[in-house]
Design an enzyme around this catalytic site. Structure first.
Site, PDB file in Angstrom:
ATOM      1  N   GLU A  53      -8.605  -1.773  -1.728  1.00  0.00           N
ATOM      2  CA  GLU A  53      -7.953  -0.486  -1.897  1.00  0.00           C
ATOM      3  C   GLU A  53      -8.870   0.428  -2.689  1.00  0.00           C
ATOM      4  OE1 GLU A  53      -5.682   2.201  -3.712  1.00  0.00           O
ATOM      5  OE2 GLU A  53      -4.254   0.640  -4.241  1.00  0.00           O
ATOM      6  N   SER A  60      -4.284  -1.491  -8.157  1.00  0.00           N
ATOM      7  CA  SER A  60      -4.322  -2.526  -7.112  1.00  0.00           C
ATOM      8  C   SER A  60      -5.729  -2.592  -6.523  1.00  0.00           C
ATOM      9  CB  SER A  60      -3.356  -2.178  -5.988  1.00  0.00           C
ATOM     10  OG  SER A  60      -2.062  -2.018  -6.490  1.00  0.00           O
ATOM     11  N   ARG A  65      -2.097   4.552   1.856  1.00  0.00           N
ATOM     12  CA  ARG A  65      -3.330   4.624   1.069  1.00  0.00           C
ATOM     13  C   ARG A  65      -4.502   5.087   1.937  1.00  0.00           C
ATOM     14  NH1 ARG A  65       0.084   3.684  -2.108  1.00  0.00           N
ATOM     15  NH2 ARG A  65      -0.087   2.450  -4.020  1.00  0.00           N
TER      16      ARG A  65
HETATM   17  N1  EPU Z   1       4.086 -10.076  -6.497  1.00  0.00           N
HETATM   18  C1  EPU Z   1       3.877 -11.398  -6.801  1.00  0.00           C
HETATM   19  N2  EPU Z   1       2.943 -11.705  -7.732  1.00  0.00           N
HETATM   20  C2  EPU Z   1       2.199 -10.758  -8.360  1.00  0.00           C
HETATM   21  C3  EPU Z   1       2.396  -9.406  -8.045  1.00  0.00           C
HETATM   22  C4  EPU Z   1       3.351  -9.090  -7.096  1.00  0.00           C
HETATM   23  O1  EPU Z   1       4.525 -12.286  -6.257  1.00  0.00           O
HETATM   24  O2  EPU Z   1       1.362 -11.129  -9.192  1.00  0.00           O
HETATM   25  C5  EPU Z   1       5.111  -9.721  -5.493  1.00  0.00           C
HETATM   26  C6  EPU Z   1       6.515  -9.628  -6.072  1.00  0.00           C
HETATM   27  O3  EPU Z   1       7.362 -10.331  -5.221  1.00  0.00           O
HETATM   28  C7  EPU Z   1       6.874  -8.159  -5.954  1.00  0.00           C
HETATM   29  C8  EPU Z   1       5.980  -7.679  -4.828  1.00  0.00           C
HETATM   30  O4  EPU Z   1       4.811  -8.505  -4.892  1.00  0.00           O
HETATM   31  O5  EPU Z   1       8.201  -7.998  -5.610  1.00  0.00           O
HETATM   32  C9  EPU Z   1       5.550  -6.235  -5.004  1.00  0.00           C
HETATM   33  O6  EPU Z   1       4.970  -6.100  -6.299  1.00  0.00           O
HETATM   34  P1  EPU Z   1       4.948  -4.695  -7.043  1.00  0.00           P
HETATM   35  O7  EPU Z   1       6.284  -4.058  -6.999  1.00  0.00           O
HETATM   36  O8  EPU Z   1       4.311  -4.886  -8.363  1.00  0.00           O
HETATM   37  O9  EPU Z   1       4.033  -3.796  -6.106  1.00  0.00           O
HETATM   38  P2  EPU Z   1       2.686  -4.086  -5.309  1.00  0.00           P
HETATM   39  O10 EPU Z   1       3.004  -4.139  -3.858  1.00  0.00           O
HETATM   40  O11 EPU Z   1       1.929  -5.221  -5.891  1.00  0.00           O
HETATM   41  C10 EPU Z   1       2.306  -1.543  -4.911  1.00  0.00           C
HETATM   42  C11 EPU Z   1       1.196  -0.555  -5.049  1.00  0.00           C
HETATM   43  C12 EPU Z   1       1.041  -0.150  -6.512  1.00  0.00           C
HETATM   44  C13 EPU Z   1       2.355   0.456  -7.007  1.00  0.00           C
HETATM   45  C14 EPU Z   1       3.456  -0.583  -6.831  1.00  0.00           C
HETATM   46  C15 EPU Z   1       4.821  -0.053  -7.179  1.00  0.00           C
HETATM   47  C16 EPU Z   1      -0.372  -1.091  -3.272  1.00  0.00           C
HETATM   48  C17 EPU Z   1      -1.688  -1.686  -2.912  1.00  0.00           C
HETATM   49  N3  EPU Z   1      -0.043  -1.133  -4.566  1.00  0.00           N
HETATM   50  O12 EPU Z   1       1.912  -2.724  -5.605  1.00  0.00           O
HETATM   51  O13 EPU Z   1       0.069   0.864  -6.577  1.00  0.00           O
HETATM   52  O14 EPU Z   1       2.273   0.817  -8.374  1.00  0.00           O
HETATM   53  O15 EPU Z   1       3.511  -0.994  -5.431  1.00  0.00           O
HETATM   54  O16 EPU Z   1       5.200   0.856  -6.214  1.00  0.00           O
HETATM   55  O17 EPU Z   1       0.340  -0.599  -2.388  1.00  0.00           O
HETATM   56  C18 EPU Z   1      -2.258   1.212  -6.873  1.00  0.00           C
HETATM   57  O18 EPU Z   1      -2.256   1.667  -5.725  1.00  0.00           O
HETATM   58  O19 EPU Z   1      -3.305   1.136  -7.558  1.00  0.00           O
HETATM   59  C19 EPU Z   1      -1.015   0.725  -7.426  1.00  0.00           C
HETATM   60  C20 EPU Z   1      -0.936   0.187  -8.645  1.00  0.00           C
END
Ligand code: EPU
Length: 362
Positions: free
Chosen positions: A352, A257, A183
């Site tokens: 972010e 995010s 990012r």
């Molecule tokens: N999780 C929780 N609780 C929550 C949300 C997430 O425990 O409320 C944990 C879960 O264990 C899950 C892990 O976090 O396995 C990862 O969650 P998720 O796959 O939803 O992805 P993220 O890391 O929260 C990132 C990107 C998103 C992107 C998703 C999918 C960043 C800051 N965000 O989110 O990007 O859509 O992966 O690849 O890296 C964005 O940048 O605006 C965005 C939405």
């Protein structure tokens, strides 16, 4: 870095700069602030006229007076913007070259990102299908190095064409020169508020190499009895996963995010695992990414609502505007979340989203 010859033609270009306009429809949080000046950029050559404009010309080269916005899908306005906002609406998708292995496609910075992904999927050009349905414009993709479901835009970006507002030169940066990170890019650092990106060129492949390792993509395909997925089948699955977790900004104001996932050392990870046995993490080049959504959920914020803002009930990393929230309210919630995560885990979350004005968060 390629310095392009000035391409402004000598024919006078007429432009209209608006005054005191609401930015409510130009940010997906739906925050109602005003821009002192607003300009819709449709063609690169209008930039010349903008730099010569009697009222705003000088602002173009002043970093805290200029803001370039696409769809405003990664932005939180905490007050009116006392300067010039450029809404980048440069359009057009064209194939620059093609061979048996793939295509090179140039897209105007104002093209809606998902329209480009649709174009790629419909034509069987692989590489960006996992980035389906990400809000925002093509011009924002290199700034953020957008990423989702195991893929980052940096993997396909070949070059970025831009106007440097301080030196007033046209530049072309290749992939390395964009200094992409998680990012992150040169556009969030040295070139922050100094570049108007006009187009981005992508290299897409005619050979489909599905990237299914992230989360439950493979599981979802198996449920549908698909073993050798087409690009359309992959993008359909991604769309369903996104819709089940992420709020549609057209319905509920948000900027995706709000925080980045913190990246920690092995020692730091050891400390965290000692205290929090359920912590999940992902290895990345010898460092460890901890899901900020998990940290925020554990700190008790998931589903929390304070008046007009809240922490989304299905994904704690997303802050939402339930309607009528001021940017300062969202910021206040973000600061409280950051403080409580710091207290509980000793980890400082970084935003972010781009908070405007920038000093507000730190
Ligand atoms: N999780 C929780 N609780 C929550 C949300 C997430 O425990 O409320 C944990 C879960 O264990 C899950 C892990 O976090 O396995 C990862 O969650 P998720 O796959 O939803 O992805 P993220 O890391 O929260 C990132 C990107 C998103 C992107 C998703 C999918 C960043 C800051 N965000 O989110 O990007 O859509 O992966 O690849 O890296 C964005 O940048 O605006 C965005 C939405």
């Amino acid at each position: 870095m390629l310095l392009l010859k000035a391409i402004f033609n000598t024919i006078a270009v007429m432009i209209t700069v608006e005054k005191n306009k609401s930015l409510r429809h130009f940010n997906t949080f739906g925050i109602d602030v005003n821009a002192r000046y607003l300009f819709h950029l449709h063609r690169p050559d209008e930039l010349q006229a903008l730099t010569e404009h009697h009222e705003v010309g000088d602002m173009v080269s002043v970093e805290d007076k200029l803001l370039v916005v696409g769809q405003g899908s990664n932005m939180l306005f905490t007050s009116d913007f006392d300067g010039l906002v450029i809404i980048n609406e440069i359009s057009g998708i064209r194939i620059i070259s093609e061979d048996e292995s793939g295509v090179v496609v140039e897209a105007g910075a104002g093209v809606i990102w998902n329209d480009l992904v649709e174009f790629a999927v419909a034509n069987n050009f692989a590489g960006i299908e996992n980035l389906f349905l990400i809000p925002g414009t093509v011009g924002a993709t290199p700034v953020q190095n957008i990423g989702a479901y195991g893929v980052e835009a940096a993997e396909t970006i070949e070059k970025v064409r831009l106007y440097h507002t301080v030196t007033r030169e046209w530049l072309e940066l290749n992939n390395q020169e964009c200094r992409f990170g998680y990012r992150d890019s040169i556009f969030k650092n040295e070139l922050k508020n100094r570049a108007v990106i006009c187009s981005v060129t992508f290299r897409l492949s005619k050979r489909i190499k599905p990237r299914l390792e992230y989360g439950n993509i493979r599981e979802e395909l198996e449920k549908r009895r698909i073993s050798d997925p087409s690009l359309r089948q992959i993008s359909d699955v991604i769309a369903d996963i996104r819709r089940s977790k992420l709020p549609d900004p057209a319905v509920l104001g948000n900027a995706g995010s709000f925080f980045k996932n913190p990246v920690v050392s092995i020692d730091e990870l050891g400390r965290l695992r000692g205290s929090f046995s359920g912590i999940s993490y992902f290895e990345q080049g010898g460092r460890y990414k901890i899901p900020a959504g998990w940290l925020i959920e554990q700190a008790g914020w998931k589903g929390h609502r304070s008046v007009n803002t809240g922490c989304y009930e299905k994904q704690a990393l997303i802050l939402v505007n339930y309607g009528g929230a001021a940017g300062s309210e969202v910021l206040d919630l973000a600061l409280r979340i950051r403080e409580s995560v710091q207290e509980k885990f000793g980890i400082r979350l970084e935003s972010e989203v781009n908070i405007v004005p920038g000093q507000a968060f730190y």
